[in-house]
Enzyme design. Structure first.
Site, short mmCIF file in Angstrom:
data_model
loop_
_atom_site.label_atom_id
_atom_site.label_comp_id
_atom_site.label_asym_id
_atom_site.label_seq_id
_atom_site.Cartn_x
_atom_site.Cartn_y
_atom_site.Cartn_z
N CYS A 438 35.62 24.64 54.75
CA CYS A 438 36.53 23.68 55.57
C CYS A 438 38.04 24.46 56.13
O CYS A 438 38.03 24.51 57.02
CB CYS A 438 37.12 22.71 54.58
SG CYS A 438 35.66 21.62 53.97
N GLU A 440 39.70 27.33 53.86
CA GLU A 440 40.22 28.27 52.65
C GLU A 440 40.14 29.45 53.16
O GLU A 440 39.37 30.33 53.46
CB GLU A 440 39.32 28.17 51.69
CG GLU A 440 38.89 26.71 51.21
CD GLU A 440 37.67 25.90 51.52
OE1 GLU A 440 37.77 25.36 52.83
OE2 GLU A 440 36.71 25.96 50.97
#
Lengths: 842, 258
Positions: A438, A440
């Site tokens: 997502c 990171e």
């Protein structure tokens, strides 16, 4: 002057046909991988686990059915049916066995499963009882940690049930030297092992497993070469025949050898990408800086006239389609949290190189173009933005945003690079970061980031403060004191911190247990061959072979906690309008509103348990009565009026997200209650813990497990997502919410923050709309925000907003000379706007 | 900075009312009563009550220039990145000329770009108070026919058209805006008349055609007032394109929307 090609390259008619084929049927569960791995494991009983993993990988790749789909230019499919999935019993299987009969009809991500597949899987599963990572992890976890999970304080579901994934390998190395080059490296490492070395046994078996896995991958590609040749022979269309011959040629060369053309590089990339997802079920296998490692091959072929820009774009588009061919079946609860069949293959374009020079190139633009062409959720396209980003690149990204598929996500180099340096990356490595899953950040080819390690619900520990550590009748948290003891706000806040600290430690306990289980039961030799320094250290990624090791569990609900603690501070301790006990009563009673189904079930279970403990038998009919009473939650008119007044007073308080300095700075402090304690912990791979502040879509299902909160949020409703303000509470427009969110400390949340904004298409209309949008992104980033993503609302969203206006109070409709909050308009005007949105009007 | 005035709203992140990202300050009070006005709560200078989404809201508050600028300055980073700034709208900012002039001056002191959306329906001396610190004058011309203008806005247009001539010379940057209202001014002839007038005072000048919308419709009810244009619908896209071509024929730099 820009030295890249910024114009859109046309979409080939092939692409739509590939997409149509992909979406013709419902996704299916296929049994082949599960059957093959079980056969191999049965035969390799007693051997070192790493050897067993390599043998199983080889056995799968030799025997799994292969297929070339109609019109494909890039081949390699994990399943015979499009958009289907294999299963991975070595991680866990019981949930699927239990859901055999519901998986096809469930609302989130349904999969078809045939009776034959069920039978085959049932047979395979007999072998796996007691042998999975999930079962071993459970053995390792402390009782308190298990209790906390049972009570939904946090969930480690992702890695508890599945492979870890969440990694970007060194694709560039495979493109450059091929698997044969990596095999050579492993061989020479093997040759330098001495029989007398203390770690000879482990090291040599690991290296042999690497070599075996890589050879298996090469042979798998060669199966495709043969298949393509076969198909070419039978093909009547001369064009397609030529394409198949070319495919055969590619698959005979790569990934074994380094890529000799852009087309080969694309094919080689794809084999790596899909095989990583055959070795393990871990998702978020992220292609990372595709525009960088592919660029030398593109440049050479374009300059030599070997390919046209149109063909290069077509190949990229083909890869984009293939990325949507990979899916994964999850248990019903996780499927809701990750809804959309997504496997979160994050691909990033633009940004700086290791020397800090901007390296946006033709391919960066073509990546955006590809997402415009396919209009599909994969890859999760990201763009890197910094002060030196070419303006046209940001504008092109904004054009994609305007199309309304939620892509791309925008990342700020100016925050992420120093944040990663603060976690021990070299400056050069940090500058070369890409995004996993997502949001990171990490550096590719050297990191095992364990990025999605848990969802931690920051609202639940506050509930425990009100109940002195008791949840549904069970003491799950520390006794932080009875409410009357908190005579100052600081004492109350300290109790929250104490609950947080306690639960964070348990989260670490759970994650580390799972970490050990993966190292012991599912080390991954194929993946490890492409992560530095596994070959050098002679151990797998799972055992700490990577250069950088982290564990990054994510917290969410900051906005709710900031608003809640503000409400308590103001109404209880400053204005002294209400007592803590009154708050506790209101929360317990959900402000006098009806309870949600899930919360009613939990409360009913608690009541029944208490009655039974007193020796009373409760009949099913009585249970039903208790349930309906709990659900209706009827209160006296006096009480109801009191609750209503309380909620109005809460509503009137300033909220996070409206550019009010005091509130925003308090939110910053609240975020520290999660991000700071985590920094104290280390994982079994020798790495550190660091926090992320984001959910996937888990804020909805996990909100369903959360009682009412002092910010006026009702029980069971979603909690705020990521670092975004609570839904509908930021009513001062996008710049105000950006200013607020940027006041959080994004540097300490080095595992990523997620800021979600909603726009009506009217805001992005025309060049002036795009320029305004670009200024918004740059303005948020100038104030040190880390990430932004945008939903340009669709007709469906507006219909939803009509139904649930409280969630969409911040949605603005803009036309020249006028803006209106959508939810304040009358029904007929709303309908009018909905119709226009559909037409793309305004 | 202590000059006071009456406003009824401040809206952030406007991208269609002047260059870049802008904050719009809506001043209360107007001399016209345009029947299509999407901000009817702006028309009266006095503070009033309006029902919005079932709740009674007080419309209008008295604030100082400093208070407004504290809020406007919160978005300075976006103005800097986009060449944006402050836009005064309304209502009609010329109804509070000292306050408006002070706001524009303060914005310039802060380094922000300035604009007003205005009817220019005021003595030219009043308008001239604003010009020294005004970068963009977004001026409405709704009709060139005085009778029709009077019928739909309550006042004839002589003063407005006279001022337009002066402003075409004196304003730093003048943009003419035409709200395209069915039954009022949406014919090719009427848009031609406006365009001819504009091209005469400002050859090659800028003109924006703003399609009628009904977003203000609810507010009339909320104020207990009658909406007299109930039966008209927003112009079709094809109609707007036709009118755009019409305006372009006069050599104007025309576009649809702001």
């Amino acid at each position: 002057m820009a030295n890249f090609y910024t114009q859109e390259v046309a979409k080939s008619p092939r692409i739509q046909k590939l997409i149509d084929h992909l979406f013709e049927q419902k996704p299916q569960i296929e049994a082949d991988r599960a059957v093959l791995i079980t056969e191999s494991y049965r035969a390799s009983e007693g051997k070192p686990v790493i050897t067993r993993r390599a043998e199983a990988f080889e056995h799968i790749l030799k025997n799994i059915p292969i297929t070339i789909r109609p019109l494909e230019l890039i081949v390699g499919s994990a399943t015979v049916r499009p958009r289907s999935c294999q299963t991975f019993p070595e991680f866990s299987f019981e949930w699927l066995e239990q859901e055999f009969d519901t998986v096809e009809t469930r609302s989130a991500d349904p999969f078809y499963i045939s009776d034959e597949t069920k039978a085959k899987l049932t047979e395979a599963y007999k072998y796996w009882k007691g042998k999975t990572t999930s079962e071993l992890a459970t053995e390792y976890m402390s009782e308190n940690a298990k209790l906390a999970m049972e009570h939904n304080i946090f969930t480690t579901g992702n890695y508890f049930y599945n492979g870890v994934g969440h990694v970007t390998v060194d694709y560039g190395e495979v493109l450059s030297i091929g698997f044969e080059g990596i095999i050579k490296k492993a061989q020479s490492a093997l040759e330098s092992c001495h029989e007398g070395d203390s770690d000879y046994a482990r090291r040599s078996s690991f290296l042999k497993a690497v070599i075996k896995s890589l050879n298996a991958a090469c042979e798998y590609a060669e199966r495709y070469a043969l298949l393509a040749l076969d198909m070419a022979k039978q093909e009547t269309d001369p064009n397609r025949r030529m394409e198949l011959a070319l495919i055969a040629n590619n698959c005979a060369n790569v990934p074994r050898r380094g890529a000799s053309s852009f087309y080969e590089a694309c094919q080689s990339f794809w084999f790596v990408q899909m095989l990583l997802q055959t070795e393990s079920s871990g998702h978020s296998i992220s292609p990372g800086r595709f525009d960088q490692y592919m660029y030398p091959y593109y440049k050479r072929d374009i300059e030599s006239g070997k390919i046209t820009r149109e063909f290069a774009q077509e190949l990229i588009d083909c890869i984009w389609v293939k990325l949507n061919d990979l899916t994964k079946v999850r248990d019903a609860a996780s499927a809701e949290g990750f809804a959309g069949y997504g496997v979160f293959q994050n691909l990033i374009a633009g940004g700086q190189n290791e020397e800090g020079i901007d390296v946006t190139n033709d391919l960066s633009f073509m990546c955006i173009g590809a997402s415009m062409h396919v209009m599909l959720p994969q890859p999760s396209l990201s763009v890197r933005i910094w002060n030196g980003t070419p303006h046209e690149f940001l504008i092109r990204a904004a054009e994609l945003t305007r199309l309304g598929i939620g892509l791309p996500a925008y990342y700020n180099d100016e925050v992420i690079i120093p944040a990663l340096v603060s976690r021990g990356l070299t400056l050069a490595d940090a500058r070369n970061y890409n995004i996993i899953g997502c949001v990171e950040p990490q550096v590719s080819g050297k990191t095992d980031g364990w990025h999605d390690a848990a969802f931690f619900n920051m609202c639940r520990p506050l509930e425990l403060v009100f109940s002195n550590g008791v949840d549904n009748g069970v003491q799950i948290g520390p006794k932080t004191g009875a409410l009357p003891e908190f005579d100052t706000f600081d004492k109350f806040y300290d109790a929250y911190k104490a609950q947080m600290n306690y639960m964070i430690e348990l989260l670490v306990n759970a994650d580390n247990s799972i970490d050990y289980a993966h190292a012991e039961r599912c080390p991954l030799p194929f993946l490890s061959s492409m992560i530095e320094d596994c070959i050098g250290r002679g151990k797998s990624v799972q055992e700490g072979g990577a250069v950088y090791n982290f564990t990054g569990p994510q917290g969410f609900g900051i906005a709710n906690m900031a608003d809640s603690l503000c409400a308590i501070r103001t109404l209880v301790y400053e204005q002294r309008k209400y007592t803590l006990c009154e708050f506790a009563d209101a929360l317990r009673n959900n402000y006098g509103e009806p309870m949600s189904d899930l919360i009613s079930e939990q409360l009913t279970a608690t009541i029944v348990k208490e009655l039974s403990a007193k020796g009373r038998e409760v009949t099913p009919q009585e249970i039903a009565e208790i349930y309906s009473k709990v659900k209706a939650n009827e209160t006296s008119p006096d009480k109801k009026a009191f609750y209503q007044k309380l909620r109005e007073d809460i509503d009137a308080l300033p909220k996070f997200g409206n550019d009010i300095a005091e509130v925003d700075m308090f939110a910053r402090d609240v975020a520290y209650t999660y991000t700071r304690p985590l920094e104290r912990y280390t994982n079994p791979r020798g790495g550190k813990y660091h926090a992320g502040l984001y959910p996937v879509s888990a804020n909805v299902p996990l909100g369903a497990q959360t009682g009412a909160t002092p910010d006026g949020r009702l029980a069971g409703t979603p909690v705020a997502d990521g670092v975004s303000p609570a839904a509908g509470r930021d009513v001062k427009g996008p710049t105000a919410s950006c200013n607020s969110v940027s006041k959080l400390d994004h540097f300490i949340a080095s595992n990523g923050t997620l800021f979600n904004m909603k726009f009506h298409p009217s805001a992005l209309k025309g060049r002036s709309g795009l320029e305004g949008f670009a200024a918004l992104v740059r303005g948020y980033f100038a104030q040190k925000g880390m990430h932004m993503q945008f939903n340009v609302v669709s007709r469906e969203t507006l219909l939803e907003a009509q139904k649930y206006p409280e969630k969409y109070r911040s949605l603005v409709v803009r036309v020249a000379g006028y803006s209106a909050l959508f939810t304040t308009l009358s029904r007929s005007l709303q309908d009018d706007i909905i119709n226009r949105t559909e037409q793309g009007g305004f | 900075m202590n000059t006071a005035g009456r406003i009824f709203d401040i809206q952030k992140f406007s991208v269609h009312d002047g260059p870049g990202v802008r904050t719009i300050v809506f001043l209360k009070g107007c001399v016209l009563r345009c029947r299509w006005c999407c901000n009817p709560e702006s028309q009266n200078y006095k503070i009033e009550q309006m029902e919005t989404a079932g709740k009674i809201k007080t419309i209008g508050r008295d604030v100082t220039v400093k208070e407004v600028m504290d809020e406007v300055a919160k978005d300075r980073v976006y103005y800097g990145l986009s060449g944006g700034g402050l836009t005064l709208s309304g209502g009609e900012c010329l109804c509070q000329p000292e306050f408006a002039a002070a706001l524009l001056r303060a914005a310039h002191d802060f380094g922000f770009n300035t604009a007003i959306e205005s009817t220019a329906c005021a003595p030219i001396e009043t308008i001239r108070m604003l010009l020294p610190h005004l970068d963009h004058y977004l001026m409405d011309i709704k009709h060139v026919n005085p009778q029709k203008h009077k019928e739909f806005t309550g006042k004839d247009n002589k003063l407005i058209l006279d001022n337009a001539k002066i402003l075409s010379r004196e304003a730093r940057h003048l943009v003419i805006r035409v709200p395209v209202i069915p039954t009022f001014n949406d014919t090719v002839e009427e848009i031609s008349d406006i365009s001819r007038f504009v091209s005469e005072i400002m050859p090659g000048g800028e003109i924006n055609l703003l399609p009628y919308h009904r977003l203000g419709f609810d507010k009339y009810k909320g104020l207990g007032r009658d909406y007299t244009l109930k039966n008209i619908t927003p112009p079709e896209d094809s109609k707007m394109e036709l009118l755009l071509e019409t305006a372009k024929k006069f050599g104007l730099r025309a576009k649809i929307g702001g």
